[in-house]
Design an enzyme around this catalytic site. Structure first.
Site, PDB file in Angstrom:
ATOM      1  N   ARG A   1       0.851  -1.183   0.000  1.00  0.00           N
ATOM      2  CA  ARG A   1       0.000   0.000   0.000  1.00  0.00           C
ATOM      3  C   ARG A   1       0.892   1.240   0.000  1.00  0.00           C
ATOM      4  O   ARG A   1       1.890   1.304   0.727  1.00  0.00           O
ATOM      5  CB  ARG A   1      -0.880   0.047   1.255  1.00  0.00           C
ATOM      6  CG  ARG A   1      -2.074  -0.867   1.207  1.00  0.00           C
ATOM      7  CD  ARG A   1      -3.167  -0.355   0.252  1.00  0.00           C
ATOM      8  NE  ARG A   1      -4.336  -1.196   0.283  1.00  0.00           N
ATOM      9  CZ  ARG A   1      -4.544  -2.245  -0.516  1.00  0.00           C
ATOM     10  NH1 ARG A   1      -3.661  -2.574  -1.448  1.00  0.00           N
ATOM     11  NH2 ARG A   1      -5.643  -2.970  -0.412  1.00  0.00           N
ATOM     12  N   GLU A  38      -3.706   7.243  -5.145  1.00  0.00           N
ATOM     13  CA  GLU A  38      -3.889   6.705  -6.510  1.00  0.00           C
ATOM     14  C   GLU A  38      -5.146   7.275  -7.151  1.00  0.00           C
ATOM     15  O   GLU A  38      -6.145   7.453  -6.464  1.00  0.00           O
ATOM     16  CB  GLU A  38      -3.970   5.172  -6.441  1.00  0.00           C
ATOM     17  CG  GLU A  38      -2.671   4.569  -5.972  1.00  0.00           C
ATOM     18  CD  GLU A  38      -2.761   3.082  -5.655  1.00  0.00           C
ATOM     19  OE1 GLU A  38      -3.782   2.457  -5.994  1.00  0.00           O
ATOM     20  OE2 GLU A  38      -1.815   2.561  -5.061  1.00  0.00           O
ATOM     21  N   HIS A  97      -0.670   0.103  -9.976  1.00  0.00           N
ATOM     22  CA  HIS A  97      -1.331  -0.846  -9.071  1.00  0.00           C
ATOM     23  C   HIS A  97      -1.786  -2.079  -9.857  1.00  0.00           C
ATOM     24  O   HIS A  97      -2.976  -2.344  -9.989  1.00  0.00           O
ATOM     25  CB  HIS A  97      -2.511  -0.175  -8.354  1.00  0.00           C
ATOM     26  CG  HIS A  97      -2.912  -0.904  -7.105  1.00  0.00           C
ATOM     27  ND1 HIS A  97      -3.383  -0.273  -5.985  1.00  0.00           N
ATOM     28  CD2 HIS A  97      -2.926  -2.233  -6.799  1.00  0.00           C
ATOM     29  CE1 HIS A  97      -3.674  -1.165  -5.053  1.00  0.00           C
ATOM     30  NE2 HIS A  97      -3.404  -2.371  -5.527  1.00  0.00           N
TER      31      HIS A  97
END
Ligand code: 8YV
Length: 345
Positions: A263, A292, A310
Site C-alpha cells: 500500500r 492513486e 497498481h
C-alpha cells in the site's frame, strides 16, 4: 413465470394498473448487488448478472442520491482492496449481508464496525500471492538493472545517436543482494522464496518473529534497512502508515532500493521523493501510491524509479481466481450461509 408473463401482457395491452395483477409474491425479485469497483472477468460478470441485479456504483450519475433511495435494498457489495467501503456508505446499507473484497487488503474497510454488525467481510486470500511476488521481483530487477530507462533510451533512438557503451551508466547486480522484507505474510514469503532462488540472503521484519520462517528476523525497521540492499514492502497497511520515512530511507542508503507492492501509505511519499531526488537512495520500484491514481511528478520524472499502476494482481489467471472467490462469497452470503472467506464472522 407464466403468471408474471400474463400480468405484464395484460398490463401493456389492456392498460389496467399493474398493481391489480402484479402481486409482489409472484415476481421473483433478484437480490441487489452494488459493485464499487469493476470486475474485469466477463464470465464472472455474466454469472453475477444472471443471479443478481447488479448496480455499478462507478457508473451511477448521482451515486449519493441513488444510495439514499435504494441503499436499503442492497444485499451485497463487491469492492476492490484499495477502494474498500466507507463507514458512511455501510451505514446507508442496513440490509447488507456481505462485503466481498476483490483483493486481500481490507485496510479500507472498518472491520471492527462490520464485526459489530455481524457482517461478513471476505477477501481473496491466497489468490494473488504468486503474482504480487512476481511483480515485486520484477520491479526490483527493473529498478536495479535500469530496465525501463534502457527501454526508453532505445525507443527514443538515443542508442543510434550515442552508441558508446558509456552512454548508459552501469547498473547494480540483483543476484546476491541482501533483501529485507517488510511483512512476512503470504506475499512476503513468496518474495523471499523467489529472492532466495537468486542467491539473496533474506531478512525480515514483522510484528513478531515467525517460527516457520527460516529467515533472519530483525525487530526494528531502521536496523533492517541498514542491513539490506533492497527493502520490499509486503505488509498490511492497517497499523503501519508512514513506517518507511526519512530515517528508514537513510538507513537503506545511497546504494539501496525500495520496492512497494503493498500500500502506498506505508511510505511517507514526500520523504521518499526527497531521498530519491537527493540520491540518498539508489532507486525504487513502485506499484502503489498514497493518492492513486495521482503519482507525484518527481517520481514520474526520476530515471531510477520504475512505476506501475497498481497492477500486481492484474493477470487473467489471478483476477479470474479472485473474481470467482468474490462470486462464491456473494452466493454463500445470499444463500444464508457464512462465507468461507469471511474475516469478520
Ligand atoms: C487489487 C489490492 O489490485 O489485494 C489488494 O488488496 O489492492 C490489489 O491486489 C485490487 O484489490 C483489485 O481490485
Amino acid at each position: 413465470m407464466l403468471i408474471l408473463y400474463i400480468n405484464i401482457y395484460i398490463d401493456i395491452n389492456i392498460n389496467l394498473p399493474c398493481a391489480t395483477f402484479c402481486q409482489p409474491s409472484l415476481i421473483a425479485m433478484k437480490p441487489r448487488v452494488l459493485q464499487l469497483n469493476p470486475i474485469l472477468i466477463p464470465a464472472i460478470n455474466e454469472q453475477l448478472a444472471a443471479r443478481y441485479e447488479v448496480h455499478k456504483h462507478f457508473e451511477l450519475k448521482d451515486p449519493e442520491g441513488w444510495l439514499r433511495e435504494h441503499g436499503a435494498s442492497i444485499q451485497a457489495v463487491t469492492t476492490g482492496g484499495h477502494t474498500g467501503i466507507s463507514r458512511a456508505m455501510l451505514e446507508q446499507l442496513p440490509n447488507l449481508k456481505v462485503v466481498a473484497v476483490n483483493g486481500v487488503g481490507t485496510d479500507a474497510v472498518d472491520l471492527a464496525y462490520c464485526r459489530g454488525r455481524g457482517l461478513p467481510v471476505t477477501a481473496t486470500l491466497g489468490a494473488l500471492t504468486e503474482d504480487v511476488a512476481d511483480l515485486a521481483i520484477g520491479l526490483l530487477i527493473a529498478a536495479c538493472r535500469n530496465i525501463c530507462a534502457g527501454d526508453r533510451f532505445v525507443r527514443a533512438g538515443l542508442w543510434e545517436k550515442n552508441p558508446s557503451p558509456s552512454a548508459i551508466p552501469l547498473a547494480r547486480r540483483f543476484s546476491g543482494m541482501r533483501v529485507g522484507i517488510v511483512g512476512m505474510g503470504r506475499v512476503g514469503r513468496a518474495v523471499a522464496q523467489r529472492a532466495a532462488a537468486f542467491g539473496c540472503p533474506i531478512s525480515y521484519t514483522d510484528l513478531r518473529a515467525m517460527d516457520d520462517v527460516p529467515h533472519r528476523f530483525v525487530a526494528d525497521l531502521v536496523d533492517l534497512a541498514r542491513e539490506s540492499d533492497a527493502l520490499v514492502l509486503c505488509a498490511a497497511a492497517d497499523k503501519a502508515e508512514g513506517i518507511v520515512n526519512a530515517a528508514v530511507l537513510d538507513a537503506l542508503g545511497p546504494r539501496g532500493f525500495l520496492v512497494n507492492v503493498a500500500r502506498g501509505r506505508l511510505v511517507n511519499e514526500a520523504d521518499l521523493t526527497e531521498a530519491l531526488v537527493a540520491g540518498r537512495i539508489a532507486g525504487a520500484g513502485l506499484d502503489v501510491f498514497v493518492d492513486e491514481p495521482r503519482v507525484p511528478q518527481a517520481l514520474r520524472e526520476h530515471e531510477q524509479v520504475t512505476l506501475q499502476a497498481h497492477r500486481a494482481s492484474a493477470t487473467w489467471e489471478t483476477r479470474t481466481a479472485m473474481a470467482q472467490m468474490v462470486l462464491d462469497s456473494v452466493d454463500q452470503a445470499l444463500a444464508g450461509q457464512r462465507p468461507t472467506l469471511s474475516l469478520t464472522t
